[in-house]
Design an enzyme around this catalytic site. Structure first.
Site, PDB file in Angstrom:
ATOM      1  N   GLY A  48       0.836  -1.200   0.000  1.00 13.21           N
ATOM      2  CA  GLY A  48       0.000   0.000   0.000  1.00 13.21           C
ATOM      3  C   GLY A  48       0.866   1.242   0.000  1.00 13.21           C
ATOM      4  O   GLY A  48       1.639   1.472  -0.917  1.00 13.21           O
ATOM      5  N   PHE A  49       0.713   2.062   1.032  1.00 12.67           N
ATOM      6  CA  PHE A  49       1.426   3.335   1.161  1.00 12.67           C
ATOM      7  C   PHE A  49       1.053   4.255  -0.002  1.00 12.67           C
ATOM      8  O   PHE A  49       1.899   4.759  -0.721  1.00 12.67           O
ATOM      9  CB  PHE A  49       2.961   3.135   1.248  1.00 12.67           C
ATOM     10  N   HIS A  50      -0.237   4.414  -0.166  1.00 11.45           N
ATOM     11  CA  HIS A  50      -0.738   5.339  -1.173  1.00 11.45           C
ATOM     12  C   HIS A  50      -2.213   5.641  -0.865  1.00 11.45           C
ATOM     13  O   HIS A  50      -2.825   4.990  -0.014  1.00 11.45           O
ATOM     14  CB  HIS A  50      -0.603   4.733  -2.580  1.00 11.45           C
ATOM     15  N   ALA A  51      -2.735   6.630  -1.591  1.00  9.49           N
ATOM     16  CA  ALA A  51      -4.178   6.925  -1.559  1.00  9.49           C
ATOM     17  C   ALA A  51      -4.642   6.976  -3.013  1.00  9.49           C
ATOM     18  O   ALA A  51      -3.821   6.961  -3.936  1.00  9.49           O
ATOM     19  CB  ALA A  51      -4.416   8.272  -0.886  1.00  9.49           C
ATOM     20  N   ARG A  96      -3.628   4.313   2.654  1.00 13.73           N
ATOM     21  CA  ARG A  96      -3.725   2.963   3.218  1.00 13.73           C
ATOM     22  C   ARG A  96      -2.371   2.283   3.239  1.00 13.73           C
ATOM     23  O   ARG A  96      -1.559   2.442   2.320  1.00 13.73           O
ATOM     24  CB  ARG A  96      -4.756   2.116   2.467  1.00 13.73           C
TER      25      ARG A  96
END
Ligand code: T46
Length: 133
Positions: A48-51, A96
């Site tokens: 993840g580590f993005h929106a 997230r």
């Protein structure tokens, strides 16, 4: 306001076992354009580590478990996915991160849009700036 919500999918069971039906614009609150699943995540790996700018998703842990951190730029919350009958609804502009995947984790995701890399915000500072707009 909560950063996410859960959908409880009824498990249709009989003496043979269980079945869960996912219906677009019925139990799933949007028209499904894409389905993907994540499996075989190695121990200790996080994803993840993005929106997303404009994407609705429902994530269901079909088997095994994982932990999701959701962040709207002001508040961070944690969701534990460990049931094939519980769908986590994640909307636009929510950062997230996914952690603690069990070896057997299969995470199924239903998405409202086709894959589009330009919809991703992969930089946290950029995400914070976007939510302030
Ligand atoms: C999300 C979380 C929960 C595609 O080509 N098509 C697709 O539909 C997807 C989802 C990914 N990809 C490619 C893009 C990358 O080269 O597959 C590779 C892995 O994707 P990513 O690093 O974005 O995977 P995750 O696990 O970090 O994030 C995924 C979704 O991309 C994302 O939308 O919300 O799961």
């Amino acid at each position: 306001m909560s950063l996410f919500k859960w959908i409880d999918f009824p498990a249709l069971g009989d003496e043979r076992g269980f079945l869960v039906a996912l219906e677009a614009e019925e139990s799933v609150p949007f028209a499904i354009k894409r389905v993907y699943y994540i499996f075989g995540t190695r121990e200790g790996e996080a994803r993840g580590f993005h929106a997303h700018k404009k994407l609705q998703q429902v994530a269901i842990c079909i088997t095994g478990k994982c932990r999701m951190i959701l962040d709207d730029g002001e508040e961070r919350s944690e969701a534990r996915l460990d049931s094939p009958t519980k769908g986590l609804v994640i909307g636009d502009l929510v950062w997230r991160e996914m952690h603690d995947f069990s070896e057997d984790c299969v995470l199924l995701v239903l998405a409202s849009e086709h894959y589009d890399e330009s919809d991703y915000i992969r930089d946290y500072d950029e995400f914070k700036n976007q939510v302030k707009l």
